[in-house]
Design an enzyme around this catalytic site. Structure first.
Site, PDB file in Angstrom:
ATOM      1  N   GLY A  61       0.671  -1.730  -0.157  1.00  0.00           N
ATOM      2  CA  GLY A  61      -0.002   0.077  -0.208  1.00  0.00           C
ATOM      3  C   GLY A  61       0.784   1.710  -0.393  1.00  0.00           C
ATOM      4  N   SER A  62       0.189   1.991  -0.944  1.00  0.00           N
ATOM      5  CA  SER A  62       1.159   3.400  -0.785  1.00  0.00           C
ATOM      6  C   SER A  62       0.894   4.780  -1.737  1.00  0.00           C
ATOM      7  CB  SER A  62       2.610   3.055  -1.391  1.00  0.00           C
ATOM      8  OG  SER A  62       2.383   2.225  -2.762  1.00  0.00           O
TER       9      SER A  62
END
Length: 219
Positions: free
Chosen positions: A187-188
């Site tokens: 996730g980013s």
């Protein structure tokens, strides 16, 4: 659809984990059959989650010198005027895209041009939607200058799960619009900083397809 090169180690470790744990449970521990079967199913699901994370789709990039294309898959979570303090040191239009763990995590160059500036910043791992993640998390800053002199800045930002940012650019390099810029594991978020006179073509909550969705039109 193929598997991205950045996934080779993670996929190999995941496969090893599945094989070893299932072998230990079934042939060493000798626990109940229902537990061994449940673990087998759960571990195979885990392996395929890791596998899909590193998928590399085939995309036809619509090249247009006036367009700024989405550097990643995800959802638009920020559209606002801000003061960019690292490079421009002045007002810019920010468009931020949140990448969930189920998105493709390849990053594409949003415009064609020369890499005028690049810097890697070590940092924290706040959740990617946190307001301070743009300035406090592990991140990279890249500025591309188009042939007409217009500059676009974008940042790869690590999230709470992302522990490694990969980039393939360096200062002075000429890049094509839609070419691979890098990869963020898990996730980013990616922030894009545009000139104030750029025409924004997306809305909050819009889903983006990296290398294809047009975020803005430059003057």
């Amino acid at each position: 659809m193929t598997i991205h090169k950045e996934g080779s180690v993670s996929i190999g470790l995941a496969a090893l984990f599945v094989l070893i744990t299932n072998g230990l449970i079934r042939y060493v521990w000798g626990g109940p059959e229902w537990f061994a079967t449940t673990w087998l199913v759960a571990s195979i699901i885990f392996f395929f989650i890791i596998l899909q994370f590193f998928r590399k789709p085939t995309r036809l990039i619509p090249v247009n010198s006036k367009h700024v294309i989405a550097p990643c898959d995800g959802k638009v979570v920020v559209i606002e005027e801000v003061i960019e303090t690292e490079y421009f040191k002045g007002p810019r239009r920010q468009v931020s895209i949140f990448m969930s763990p189920i998105n493709v995590h390849i990053n594409w160059n949003p415009i064609a041009g020369v890499v005028k500036y690049f810097k890697y910043h070590p940092g924290k791992y706040l959740v990617a939607w946190h307001p301070k993640s743009s300035t406090e998390n592990e991140r990279t800053t890249t500025v591309l200058q188009a042939p007409n002199g217009v500059e676009v800045l974008f940042r790869q930002i690590a999230g709470a799960l992302a522990k490694r940012i990969v980039w393939y650019v360096k200062e002075g390099q000429q890049v094509a619009q839609g070419s691979e810029m890098g990869f963020i594991k898990f996730g980013s978020r990616v922030d894009v900083y545009l000139p104030l006179d750029a025409k924004i073509l997306v809305n909050l909550e819009d889903k983006t397809t990296g290398g294809i969705t047009v975020l803005a039109e430059l003057k």
